[in-house]
Design an enzyme around this catalytic site. Structure first.
Site, mmCIF file in Angstrom:
data_model
loop_
_atom_site.group_PDB
_atom_site.id
_atom_site.type_symbol
_atom_site.label_atom_id
_atom_site.label_comp_id
_atom_site.label_asym_id
_atom_site.label_seq_id
_atom_site.Cartn_x
_atom_site.Cartn_y
_atom_site.Cartn_z
ATOM 1 N N PHE A 151 16.929 -7.050 29.109
ATOM 2 C CA PHE A 151 17.752 -6.613 27.989
ATOM 3 C C PHE A 151 18.703 -5.484 28.349
ATOM 4 C CE2 PHE A 151 14.460 -3.405 27.957
ATOM 5 C CZ PHE A 151 15.134 -2.266 27.572
ATOM 6 N N LYS A 175 19.277 -17.851 30.963
ATOM 7 C CA LYS A 175 18.435 -17.448 29.840
ATOM 8 C C LYS A 175 18.575 -15.936 29.673
ATOM 9 C CE LYS A 175 14.178 -16.169 29.374
ATOM 10 N NZ LYS A 175 14.334 -15.216 28.229
ATOM 11 N N GLU A 178 16.283 -12.231 24.802
ATOM 12 C CA GLU A 178 16.288 -12.547 23.377
ATOM 13 C C GLU A 178 16.512 -11.292 22.521
ATOM 14 O OE1 GLU A 178 12.061 -11.631 24.569
ATOM 15 O OE2 GLU A 178 13.763 -12.742 25.405
ATOM 16 N N SER A 228 11.107 -6.691 34.660
ATOM 17 C CA SER A 228 9.898 -5.921 34.959
ATOM 18 C C SER A 228 9.134 -6.519 36.134
ATOM 19 C CB SER A 228 8.982 -5.893 33.727
ATOM 20 O OG SER A 228 8.407 -7.167 33.506
ATOM 21 N N CYS A 283 17.134 0.390 35.477
ATOM 22 C CA CYS A 283 16.238 0.297 36.635
ATOM 23 C C CYS A 283 16.677 1.242 37.744
ATOM 24 C CB CYS A 283 16.166 -1.139 37.150
ATOM 25 S SG CYS A 283 17.724 -1.766 37.813
ATOM 26 N N GLU A 383 6.454 3.050 35.100
ATOM 27 C CA GLU A 383 7.876 3.067 34.780
ATOM 28 C C GLU A 383 8.015 3.294 33.274
ATOM 29 O OE1 GLU A 383 11.950 0.556 35.741
ATOM 30 O OE2 GLU A 383 10.032 -0.507 35.726
#
Length: 499
Positions: A151, A175, A178, A228, A283, A383
Site C-alpha cells: 500500500f 494486483k 486493496e 512485508s 521500506c 519493523e
C-alpha cells in the site's frame, strides 16, 4: 453520494467483478469510505491471466520501436497528470500532497528508463568463433508476468514492475493493494491511453487467494512482489514450488549513522525527514539513528526538533506527519510504543493519541522518539512502519557497522560524515543493499537496480536497472553456420571441437 466501485481491467476494458466480497477503501485522515474494491473470484483472475497470455502472442513480436513510442507517450501522460495521481494517493493512502507528487516523480523515472528499451534489450554477438560460425545471444520475453504491491507506494511500486516488463515484450497482471487501489488503476488507464494494446496489462484485486493464484497459474512465468517479509516469504515459496521466477523485496530495519564531524543541522533535518515522512510508512525510512562518539550529545537536539513536526491530513501542505493507512496500522504502532516503555526504553517524545482539530477520527500518530534502545526490544527488532525513531549511541564507527550487520535485515542504511575515508570504510564493510552517504533515503535512480540483502530480499535479481531487464527476459544463445550453395560435405564429424 454513490461510492465508486473499483473495476478490474481485462482486455483493455473496465470490468466490474461479480464477487460477493467487497471491501471499503477509507480516507485515513477522516475514515470516510471513498470507494469499494472487490476481492475478485479465481475465475476472474484466470480470465485476466488467459487474456494476457493470448495478448503475449502478438505483443512479443511488436517491434522495439513501437514499444518505445508507447512508453514515451505513457510518460508524457503521467507527467501531465501528476497532480491528479497525487490527489488519489493522498485520498486513499494519506501521505502529504508534496510527498505524493514526489512518489509519482520516482515512478516516472522508471517509465522514462523503459523508453530506452531498444538499447536495454540489445544482446551480444561474436563473429567467426570457428570458421564460418557465429554465436549470438537474444534477450527474449518470458510470457505473462505478475506484480503484487504493497500500500505504501501505490504508483511507484507498480512502476518498479510493469513498465520494464511490458517494454521487454511481456504481458502483465497487476494486483495492487486493496487499501489504496485507485491511483494504481488510473496509472494503468494512462498506459492504455498511450496506446498499449488490450490484454498487455490487466488488473485484478484481492487478498491471499488471488496472490496464490498468480503465483501458481501455469501461464504466469515470473512474479514480482514488494511488501512485508511474512507475505514475501510465502509468495517466494509458492512461486518457486510452481517453477516461477520470483523477486521479493521485503522488510527492513534501516539505520542512519551520524559521526561527530557531520554537519549537525543538515544531519538532524535529514534524519527527521527520513523517520517521519509518510508517517514512517516507507521500506527505506530510517527508524534507527546511531550516534557515534561525541555525536551522542545530539540526542536532546533530535528530540527538541522532533517536537516541531506538524501532524495533520495530507491535503495540508504544511503538514510533516500524515495519518497512517488504517486503524489497524495505528493500533499496531501504538502497541509497539507501549512495549518500548514496558521494556525499559526512554520515551523522550510521545506521539500517541495526537489531537488534530477537525480530523478527530483520523489514524494519526505523532512523531515519537525513544532513547536508551537496545537490540532485544520490540521497537528495535520489529519493523514498526510508523513515525517512531529509536536513538542508539556507540563509541566508534566500527561499533556502528557491527551493530547494523548484526540486524537480520539489509535493505538500506546511511552515514552522515565529512570524512571521505569514513564513508568509504562504511560502504565497503556494511552488509546492506542500498547505502546513502549524506543521503537519508538512498533509493537509487531507476537506471540502477534496487538491491537489498539478507532478510530484506529473496531472489537473485531486483527491480529496476539492468537487473530488471534480466529478470523479465531469458537469454537464448544461437550458434549458426551457413554453407555456400552446392558446397560439398566434409563427412561425419564425431568430435566436439569446432575449427
Amino acid at each position: 453520494m454513490t461510492l465508486r466501485q473499483i473495476p478490474m481491467i481485462i482486455g483493455g476494458k473496465e470490468v466490474i467483478s461479480k464477487s460477493t466480497d467487497w471491501r471499503d477503501v477509507l480516507n485515513p485522515a477522516t475514515q470516510e469510505v471513498v470507494a469499494r474494491v472487490p476481492f475478485c473470484t479465481l475465475d476472474e483472475v484466470d480470465a485476466a491471466i488467459e487474456n494476457a497470455n493470448e495478448a503475449f502472442k502478438t505483443w512479443r513480436n511488436t517491434s522495439l520501436a513501437a514499444r518505445m513510442r508507447i512508453m514515451l507517450k505513457f510518460q508524457q501522460l503521467v507527467r501531465e497528470n501528476v497532480k491528479e495521481l497525487a490527489a488519489l494517493i493522498t485520498e486513499e493512502h494519506g501521505k502529504t500532497l508534496p510527498d505524493a507528487e514526489g512518489e509519482v516523480g520516482r515512478g516516472l523515472e522508471v517509465i522514462e528508463h523503459a523508453c530506452s528499451i531498444p538499447s536495454l534489450q540489445i544482446s551480444e554477438m561474436a563473429e567467426n568463433v570457428a570458421t564460418g560460425v557465429n554465436v549470438y545471444t537474444l534477450k527474449q520475453p518470458l510470457g505473462v508476468g505478475a506484480g503484487i504491491t504493497a500500500f505504501n507506494f501505490p504508483i511507484m511500486l507498480p512502476c518498479f514492475m510493469f513498465p520494464i516488463a511490458i517494454a521487454t515484450g511481456n504481458t502483465f497482471v497487476l494486483k495492487p493493494s486493496e487499501q489504496d487501489p485507485t491511483s494504481s488503476l488510473r496509472l494503468v488507464e494512462l498506459a492504455h491511453e498511450a496506446g498499449l494494446p488490450p490484454g498487455v496489462l490487466n488488473v485484478v484485486h484481492g487478498g491471499p487467494e488471488v496472490a496464490q493464484r498468480l503465483c501458481e497459474h501455469e501461464h504466469i512465468k515470473a512474479v514480482s512482489f514488494i511488501g512485508s517479509s511474512h507475505v514475501g516469504k510465502i509468495i517466494y515459496d509458492h512461486a518457486g514450488r510452481a517453477g516461477k521466477r520470483a523477486q521479493c523485496m521485503m522488510g527492513a530495519k534501516n539505520h542512519a549513522v551520524v559521526l561527530p564531524d557531520a554537519n549537525k543541522d543538515q544531519a538532524i533535518d535529514a534524519l527527521l525527514g527520513s523517520a517521519f515522512g509518510a508517517a514512517g510508512q516507507r521500506c527505506m525510512a530510517n527508524p534507527v539513528v546511531i550516534l557515534v562518539g561525541e555525536a551522542r550529545e545530539w540526542s536532546a537536539d533530535i528530540v527538541e526538533r522532533s517536537k516541531t513536526m506538524k501532524v495533520g491530513p495530507g491535503t495540508d501542505v504544511t503538514v510533516d506527519v500524515c495519518p497512517v493507512v488504517s486503524p489497524q496500522a495505528r493500533d499496531k504502532i501504538v502497541k509497539l510504543i507501549d512495549s518500548g516503555v514496558a521494556q525499559g526504553a526512554t520515551l523522550a517524545l510521545d506521539g500517541r493519541n495526537p489531537v488534530v482539530k477537525g480530523y478527530e477520527k483520523g489514524n494519526f500518530v505523532g512523531a515519537t522518539v525513544f532513547t536508551d534502545v537496545t537490540p532485544d526490544m520490540d521497537i528495535y527488532s520489529q519493523e514498526i512502519f510508523g513515525p517512531v525513531l529509536c536513538v542508539v549511541g556507540v563509541e566508534t564507527l566500527d561499533d556502528a557497522i557491527a551493530y547494523i550487520n548484526a540486524n537480520e535485515n539489509g535493505n538500506g542504511t546511511s552515514i552522515f560524515t565529512a570524512s571521505g575515508w569514513a564513508a568509504h570504510k562504511f560502504q565497503n564493510e556494511i552488509d546492506v543493499g542500498q547505502v546513502g552517504i549524506n543521503m537519508p533515503i538512498p533509493v537509487p535512480v531507476a537506471y540502477f537496480s534496487f538491491t537489498g540483502s539478507r532478510a530484506s530480499r529473496l531472489g537473485p535479481l531486483g527491480p529496476n536497472g539492468k537487473e530488471a531487464v534480466k529478470f523479465w527476459t531469458h537469454s537464448k544463445t544461437v550458434t549458426e553456420r551457413w554453407f555456400q550453395p552446392d558446397s560439398i560435405s566434409e563427412g561425419v564429424n564425431t568430435t566436439i571441437s569446432m575449427k
